[in-house]
Design a protein around this motif. Structure first.
Motif, mmCIF file in Angstrom:
data_model
loop_
_atom_site.group_PDB
_atom_site.id
_atom_site.type_symbol
_atom_site.label_atom_id
_atom_site.label_comp_id
_atom_site.label_asym_id
_atom_site.label_seq_id
_atom_site.Cartn_x
_atom_site.Cartn_y
_atom_site.Cartn_z
ATOM 1 N N UNK A 704 0.770 -1.224 0.000
ATOM 2 C CA UNK A 704 0.000 0.000 0.000
ATOM 3 C C UNK A 704 0.803 1.276 0.000
ATOM 4 N N UNK A 705 2.123 1.200 0.017
ATOM 5 C CA UNK A 705 2.966 2.389 0.002
ATOM 6 C C UNK A 705 3.727 2.473 -1.311
ATOM 7 N N UNK A 706 3.850 3.667 -1.903
ATOM 8 C CA UNK A 706 4.630 3.800 -3.143
ATOM 9 C C UNK A 706 6.125 3.675 -2.847
ATOM 10 N N UNK A 707 6.782 2.769 -3.540
ATOM 11 C CA UNK A 707 8.212 2.532 -3.305
ATOM 12 C C UNK A 707 9.055 2.901 -4.517
ATOM 13 N N UNK A 708 8.426 3.090 -5.690
ATOM 14 C CA UNK A 708 9.194 3.434 -6.888
ATOM 15 C C UNK A 708 8.270 4.132 -7.876
ATOM 16 N N UNK A 709 8.849 5.045 -8.641
ATOM 17 C CA UNK A 709 8.105 5.750 -9.682
ATOM 18 C C UNK A 709 8.947 5.817 -10.940
ATOM 19 N N UNK A 710 8.266 5.848 -12.064
ATOM 20 C CA UNK A 710 8.892 6.031 -13.371
ATOM 21 C C UNK A 710 8.247 7.259 -13.998
ATOM 22 N N UNK A 711 8.990 8.357 -14.051
ATOM 23 C CA UNK A 711 8.478 9.628 -14.550
ATOM 24 C C UNK A 711 9.403 10.114 -15.660
ATOM 25 N N UNK A 712 8.880 10.172 -16.874
ATOM 26 C CA UNK A 712 9.673 10.656 -17.997
ATOM 27 C C UNK A 712 10.918 9.848 -18.248
ATOM 28 N N UNK A 713 10.877 8.558 -17.972
ATOM 29 C CA UNK A 713 12.033 7.704 -18.176
ATOM 30 C C UNK A 713 12.971 7.630 -17.003
ATOM 31 N N UNK A 714 12.787 8.465 -15.972
ATOM 32 C CA UNK A 714 13.649 8.453 -14.788
ATOM 33 C C UNK A 714 12.996 7.632 -13.691
ATOM 34 N N UNK A 715 13.750 6.697 -13.142
ATOM 35 C CA UNK A 715 13.268 5.813 -12.090
ATOM 36 C C UNK A 715 13.720 6.355 -10.744
ATOM 37 N N UNK A 716 12.772 6.489 -9.820
ATOM 38 C CA UNK A 716 13.062 6.923 -8.453
ATOM 39 C C UNK A 716 12.619 5.826 -7.507
ATOM 40 N N UNK A 717 13.542 5.358 -6.667
ATOM 41 C CA UNK A 717 13.273 4.234 -5.771
ATOM 42 C C UNK A 717 13.472 4.705 -4.330
ATOM 43 N N UNK A 718 12.639 4.203 -3.445
ATOM 44 C CA UNK A 718 12.769 4.518 -2.029
ATOM 45 C C UNK A 718 14.104 4.005 -1.501
ATOM 46 N N UNK A 719 14.865 4.823 -0.785
ATOM 47 C CA UNK A 719 16.204 4.382 -0.346
ATOM 48 C C UNK A 719 16.182 3.164 0.565
ATOM 49 N N UNK A 720 15.084 2.918 1.271
ATOM 50 C CA UNK A 720 15.053 1.822 2.236
ATOM 51 C C UNK A 720 14.932 0.452 1.589
ATOM 52 N N UNK A 721 14.741 0.367 0.268
ATOM 53 C CA UNK A 721 14.591 -0.927 -0.395
ATOM 54 C C UNK A 721 15.930 -1.650 -0.473
ATOM 55 N N UNK A 722 15.850 -2.962 -0.352
ATOM 56 C CA UNK A 722 17.049 -3.794 -0.451
ATOM 57 C C UNK A 722 17.407 -4.042 -1.902
ATOM 58 N N UNK A 723 18.542 -4.695 -2.108
ATOM 59 C CA UNK A 723 18.980 -4.992 -3.471
ATOM 60 C C UNK A 723 18.015 -5.954 -4.157
ATOM 61 N N UNK A 724 17.476 -6.916 -3.417
ATOM 62 C CA UNK A 724 16.498 -7.837 -4.003
ATOM 63 C C UNK A 724 15.228 -7.095 -4.410
ATOM 64 N N UNK A 725 14.838 -6.131 -3.570
ATOM 65 C CA UNK A 725 13.644 -5.354 -3.911
ATOM 66 C C UNK A 725 13.880 -4.495 -5.148
ATOM 67 N N UNK A 726 15.089 -4.039 -5.354
ATOM 68 C CA UNK A 726 15.384 -3.243 -6.547
ATOM 69 C C UNK A 726 15.138 -4.064 -7.806
ATOM 70 N N UNK A 727 15.500 -5.325 -7.771
ATOM 71 C CA UNK A 727 15.254 -6.185 -8.926
ATOM 72 C C UNK A 727 13.759 -6.389 -9.142
ATOM 73 N N UNK A 728 12.998 -6.550 -8.053
ATOM 74 C CA UNK A 728 11.551 -6.711 -8.188
ATOM 75 C C UNK A 728 10.903 -5.435 -8.713
ATOM 76 N N UNK A 729 11.434 -4.280 -8.310
ATOM 77 C CA UNK A 729 10.900 -3.014 -8.807
ATOM 78 C C UNK A 729 11.148 -2.879 -10.293
ATOM 79 N N UNK A 730 12.335 -3.249 -10.747
ATOM 80 C CA UNK A 730 12.642 -3.150 -12.175
ATOM 81 C C UNK A 730 11.703 -4.019 -13.004
ATOM 82 N N UNK A 731 11.394 -5.213 -12.517
ATOM 83 C CA UNK A 731 10.466 -6.096 -13.248
ATOM 84 C C UNK A 731 9.059 -5.503 -13.241
ATOM 85 N N UNK A 732 8.644 -4.945 -12.093
ATOM 86 C CA UNK A 732 7.293 -4.387 -11.995
ATOM 87 C C UNK A 732 7.124 -3.166 -12.888
ATOM 88 N N UNK A 733 8.158 -2.334 -13.012
ATOM 89 C CA UNK A 733 8.050 -1.146 -13.841
ATOM 90 C C UNK A 733 7.964 -1.485 -15.321
#
Length: 737
Positions: A704-733
């Protein structure tokens, strides 16, 4: 302090003492002052309509008729229930006569039967409070004065006489030692004591013509003897000396039997609550026509109200207006007390499931497309986002042919409700389009449009005239009738779609207009993603002109000029707003939009409308509809989401889901949505910067909380995410479903 300093610098006369202001106050020409005046005249008040009404009265176009009503009119109610600062005197709020007129819901002319949705427990609680609680002879005398009289049956039941047929009874009473009445709470010993001291008497009533004999007498306080002589001229008074006439009774003197009977029934209703005329007349040995006439008299005075108040009522009931107002307050209070607000994170978890965006709640099958469209009814989204992201995110294995089938079957229609004022080209992928159930199209087209008639090219006007003249036509028929080349006709249709003037039977028509011209003309046998062949204009079905609502009346236009003259910026055309008059929306349309918003979000509040199109009615208009729906028991009002100001309303079926979400632990579910999706509430409900509602932008939610956004081609990720979560965010985007 800063606000005071700002007010002093912007509007010195406002902060100055009245004794130091000579002549009229000088209203400065300042943006803050101009905006405040505009908000007061057009938002807080509807001054435009008021001035227009005064002009029509002055010109004799409106006839004024005086009527005596059982309750204040909506106009009078606004004055009676004004805020304390609206009154010139300094009387305390609790002493004002207007506080006795708390009856918003039963003065609404559009919902005269709303009072049937009262809570049975609230009725029982109010009856328990209204029925006297007698502990000694003096309190017994006060109870007789308040109720007018007491029947023999009520005297035997005593403090338990408030028990109703529905099984609800008065709360247990506690008495001081020595105050306990005899006969398990009966009032009979105290009544006999009052009779012995000459303060009460037993009146044996003779039944009126057409009334059944009650078989019991009435205990009456001696102060009401003149009243009972008028109501029961032939009654047998036991225990009261003949010829005695009490003085200074404290009971108003009635000049006629009708006034006396109305006063007696009013006193009885003050302790009985909602009752039928039959229940009221039987113990008093009165005929029904006589009781009906007296109740109508009380209704005209505004003392009692008529309706079906108890849940099991099958006939009209009558109730004292003060008791009814208290029952209504208890009903609303109890319903709102049952709900504990959830955090905004839990609300977003609920909303993602409510919108069928989580893996376990996604819809399946062709029939699910209509359910998704019904929930998104009236939502303005980019044309490319509907089939690119919104529908595939809610329907598993979505196929464009499913939407085409619904459009061809007449169940769904696509259009642009707020067209461009100057449509010079065809639709693009970012053109806002709405999907509607076709049966509701007429409701949405009645929304007042401030853009007016759009300006279109001669070719588009030629095609539009042909469609209005002949009705729905296929593409080939339009080519022949309009005498245009296919390419010219495609451009003209695209221009009309952008202006919100035409649409096609199938969504394939819009799909074809969004394609480049080369692909649209010669699609060949090339297949798109998923094996679906790009649509052509020949597959669009028939094209038809949309029927729009009528133009606003001249009264609305003239009243806008009248109100504009009241503002300091009226003399400066460059500083005047483009539209100072808000057109009125039909009440049926307002209620339909309120239902649509509730179906879309489950819980609605004013911040939700920030994600909705600007052409929707404002929150202040919808708020009145939500109040009526809450009074009817259709929705619930209260505090459902914490941390947000303003009133909130929810569907009854959404409340258990909210409670379940609050109790459920976080499960780490990832949900990726388009920024054009209605759940993009970042910056409005959720903290953070707003994400532009473009189809190319995306958001990723976790629990229920926004952890990543893709705006104009730029990806912004919440700093508290782990490296594994970064991979999941990339797949979700990268995912579109």
């Amino acid at each position: 302090m800063r606000s005071d300093d700002l007010l002093t610098s912007v509007f010195p006369d406002q902060a100055a003492c009245l004794e130091n202001v000579v002549g009229e106050r000088d209203v400065p020409s300042h943006p803050l002052v101009d905006q405040t005046l505009d908000d007061c005249l057009h938002d807080a008040m509807d001054s435009a309509t008021w001035l227009a009404l005064l002009h029509r009265i002055e010109q004799g176009q409106v006839r004024l008729i005086a009527r005596d009503l059982p309750a204040p009119s909506p106009l009078a109610m606004e004055i009676l229930n004004a805020h304390p600062y609206a009154f010139l005197d300094d009387a305390p709020l609790e002493e004002r006569r207007t506080q006795a007129v708390r009856n918003r819901r039963w003065t609404d002319p559009s919902s005269p039967d709303d009072l049937g949705a009262l809570d049975a427990k609230a009725i029982a609680d109010v009856l328990a409070e209204a029925w006297p609680r007698v502990r000694n002879a003096d309190e017994m005398h006060e109870a007789l004065m308040a109720l007018g009289c007491v029947t023999q049956t009520e005297a035997l039941q005593g403090n338990g006489a408030a028990e109703r047929d529905n099984g609800t009874a008065m709360a247990a009473l506690t008495f001081q030692p020595g105050d306990e009445p005899a006969l398990n709470g009966a009032w009979t010993p105290w009544l006999h004591a009052l009779a012995a001291s000459g303060r009460a008497f037993l009146c044996e009533t003779a039944p009126a013509v057409g009334a059944p004999a009650s078989g019991t007498g009435l205990w009456v306080p001696v102060e009401r003897l003149p009243q009972f002589r008028l109501v029961y001229p032939g009654a047998d008074r036991t225990g009261f000396p003949e010829g005695t006439s009490p003085n200074n009774t404290g009971v108003p003197d009635e000049d006629s039997a009708d006034d006396a009977l109305a006063g007696l029934l009013h006193a009885r209703l003050s302790g009985l609550g909602p009752v039928t005329p039959e229940v009221l007349a039987a113990p008093l040995s009165l005929s029904l026509p006589t009781v009906h006439a007296a109740l109508a008299r009380l209704e005209a005075q505004g003392a009692v109200l008529r309706g079906r108040f108890t849940p099991s009522a099958t006939a009209d009931e009558w109730c004292d207006r003060h008791l009814l107002a208290r029952i209504h307050r208890y009903t609303i209070r109890r319903l709102r007390r049952d709900i504990e607000p959830v955090e905004r994170q839990d609300f977003m978890r609920f909303l993602l499931e409510w919108q069928h965006l989580t893996p376990d709640t996604r819809l399946q099958g062709p029939d699910a497309v209509f359910e998704a469209v019904a929930q998104l009814e009236g939502f303005d989204a980019a044309a490319a986002a509907w089939e690119g992201q919104l529908l595939p995110a809610r329907v598993t294995d979505y196929s464009p042919s499913w939407l085409d089938d619904l459009c061809r079957a007449g169940k769904v229609v696509w259009t642009r409700l707020a067209g461009q004022a100057n449509a010079t080209g065809g639709p693009v992928r970012s053109t806002p389009i709405v999907l509607l159930p076709r049966r509701h199209l007429a409701v949405w087209t009645t929304l007042p449009s401030l853009a007016g008639d759009p300006e279109i090219s001669p070719r588009a006007e030629k095609v539009h005239a042909a469609l209005r003249r002949h009705g729905a036509m296929f593409f080939d028929e339009l080519v022949t009738d309009a005498r245009l080349l296919p390419t010219e006709l495609e451009n003209a249709l695209g221009e009309l779609v952008s202006a919100g003037l035409v649409n096609a039977d199938s969504f394939a028509g819009l799909r074809a207009l969004l394609l480049p011209a080369t692909q649209r003309i010669s699609p060949g046998k090339r297949r798109g993603r998923g094996g679906f062949r790009p649509a052509t204009m020949d597959e669009a079905g028939r094209w038809a002109a949309l029927r729009k609502a009528g133009a606003p009346s001249s009264v609305d236009v003239d009243s806008a000029d009248a109100v504009t003259a009241l503002t300091p910026a009226a003399q400066d055309p460059s500083r005047q707003p483009a539209h100072t008059r808000r057109l009125r929306t039909d009440p049926a349309t307002l209620e339909h939009i309120a239902h649509v918003l509730l179906r879309r979000y489950g819980v609605v509040f004013w911040r939700i409308l920030e994600r909705e199109p600007d052409w929707l009615p404002p929150w202040r208009d919808l708020l009145q509809v939500f109040h009526r729906m809450e009074a009817r028991g259709e929705i619930r009002g209260g505090r459902f989401v914490g941390g947000l100001s303003g009133e909130q309303f929810a569907l009854p079926e959404a409340i258990p889901l909210l409670r379940g979400i609050r109790k459920r632990p976080l499960d780490g579910i990832w949900v990726a949505v388009s920024a054009a999706d209605p759940v993009n509430l970042v910056g409005t409900v959720l903290p953070g910067d707003k994400v532009p509602s473009l189809a190319t932008n995306r958001l990723v939610f976790k629990d229920g909380l926004p952890v990543a956004t893709l705006i104009g081609g730029d990806v912004t990720v919440t700093p508290s995410l782990s490296a594994e979560d970064h991979a999941a965010v990339a797949i979700a985007l990268q995912s579109r479903r």
